[in-house]
Design a protein around this motif. Sequence first.
Motif, short mmCIF file in Angstrom:
data_model
loop_
_atom_site.label_atom_id
_atom_site.label_comp_id
_atom_site.label_asym_id
_atom_site.label_seq_id
_atom_site.Cartn_x
_atom_site.Cartn_y
_atom_site.Cartn_z
N LYS A 1 48.17 41.78 50.08
CA LYS A 1 47.81 40.41 50.48
C LYS A 1 46.80 39.77 49.53
CE LYS A 1 46.25 41.74 54.56
NZ LYS A 1 46.35 43.19 54.39
N SER A 2 45.71 40.50 49.26
CA SER A 2 44.67 39.93 48.38
C SER A 2 45.18 39.78 46.96
CB SER A 2 43.42 40.83 48.37
OG SER A 2 42.84 40.82 49.64
N THR A 3 45.99 40.71 46.50
CA THR A 3 46.54 40.60 45.15
C THR A 3 47.40 39.35 45.04
OG1 THR A 3 46.51 43.00 44.95
CG2 THR A 3 47.87 41.81 43.36
N ALA B 1 42.55 31.34 51.85
CA ALA B 1 41.53 31.98 52.68
C ALA B 1 41.93 33.44 52.87
CB ALA B 1 41.42 31.26 54.02
N ASP B 2 41.14 34.34 52.28
CA ASP B 2 41.48 35.77 52.34
C ASP B 2 40.62 36.46 53.40
OD1 ASP B 2 42.24 38.36 51.96
OD2 ASP B 2 41.81 38.43 49.81
N GLU B 3 41.19 36.63 54.57
CA GLU B 3 40.48 37.22 55.72
C GLU B 3 39.11 36.58 55.94
OE1 GLU B 3 41.17 41.01 56.88
OE2 GLU B 3 42.58 41.58 55.30
N PRO B 4 39.08 35.27 56.10
CA PRO B 4 37.78 34.57 56.13
C PRO B 4 36.96 34.86 57.39
CG PRO B 4 39.54 33.05 56.68
CD PRO B 4 40.20 34.34 56.25
MG LIG Z 1 42.68 42.24 51.11
#
Ligand SMILES: [Mg+2]
Length: 318
Positions: A54-56, A178-181
Amino acid sequence: MKRLIEAINVTKEFPIRKDWFGRTVEKLVALKDVSVYVKEGETLGVIGESGCGKSTLARTILDLEKPTKGEVRYLGKNIHSLRSGEYKNYRLNVQAVFQNPQNSLNPRMKGWEIVTEGLRINYSYSKKELKEKAKELLELVNLPLNALESYPHQLSGGQKQRLAIARAVALKPKLIVADEPTSALDVSVQAQIVNLFLDLQEKFGMSYFFISHSLPTVEAVSDRVIVMYKGYIVEEGKTEDIIGFPLHPYTKLLIESTPVPQPGLKKLTLPDSNGGKIPKQGCPFYFRCSYRKKECLSFDMKLVNVGNGRKVACLLFL
Ligand SMILES: [Mg+2]
Ligand SMILES: Nc1ncnc2c1ncn2[C@@H]1O[C@H](COP(=O)(O)OP(=O)(O)O)[C@@H](O)[C@H]1O
């Protein structure tokens, strides 16, 4: 609606071991032929357990990682072939809010400096004008005005994240990644931050690429959802379809194992009977799947259109 941002057949490999000559001898494939888009004004939710990529994917969309194969397009153009003015336009219009505001805010800057940094760099406002803008931004994210002169360590976690959100909206972007905000925040604060995202979207109409491990959060914010597993998108579709009638066996497992309808209470960690091992070929979910057959080991994980904007990468739906 136009497609704001698109990833087209993106594969991302990280070298994890090199030999004496500097040649890569072992690599980790974090994204496998991933294609995804976010349209103007919509929210795409991204779910999947830790380590699925996901973050990548978010960092690739933000041009913080370069795809090994494939490309990212902003308003239809490959971001790596944009002219400098167009590239700047992309950077201004695609902003980010990360999981941990502690790491993403400069500890030596005051609140007003943090939220107006982008305005200061990109436009020629006076200090007085910047402070005026900062005041408006703090009001927008419901922060008390004394945060203008505060340093990040003087604020609570939720307040710091509000500051990070104010910084992201300062430039009136078209998209916020928004990455796991909400993941690093107290449970009691998570819903407030989710509501702030919803309010801001209503006011400004921007799009979100919204990663969360909390299904209720994703359900609350997303128009569409993609489900990721081991670097693949295994299912995508409208939020109510995905949550109400999950098709991919992995999505089913994900949704069945989230019984608590409150944001943030349940992390997406599922029983993994096989210690995370995946087959050399075919479906990476094979060992955990109760519907598996030997043909799955030669399935190429292509997403198949099953109607109503929905796609599934599973042999059961071929
Ligand atoms: Mg991540
Ligand atoms: N810079 C990196 N170098 C090597 N491996 C990485 C790097 N960034 C991410 N990875 C690996 O890529 C995979 C996907 O990571 P990530 O995108 O952070 O997943 P998620 O955000 O879904 O938890 C993981 O196996 C992770 O260890």
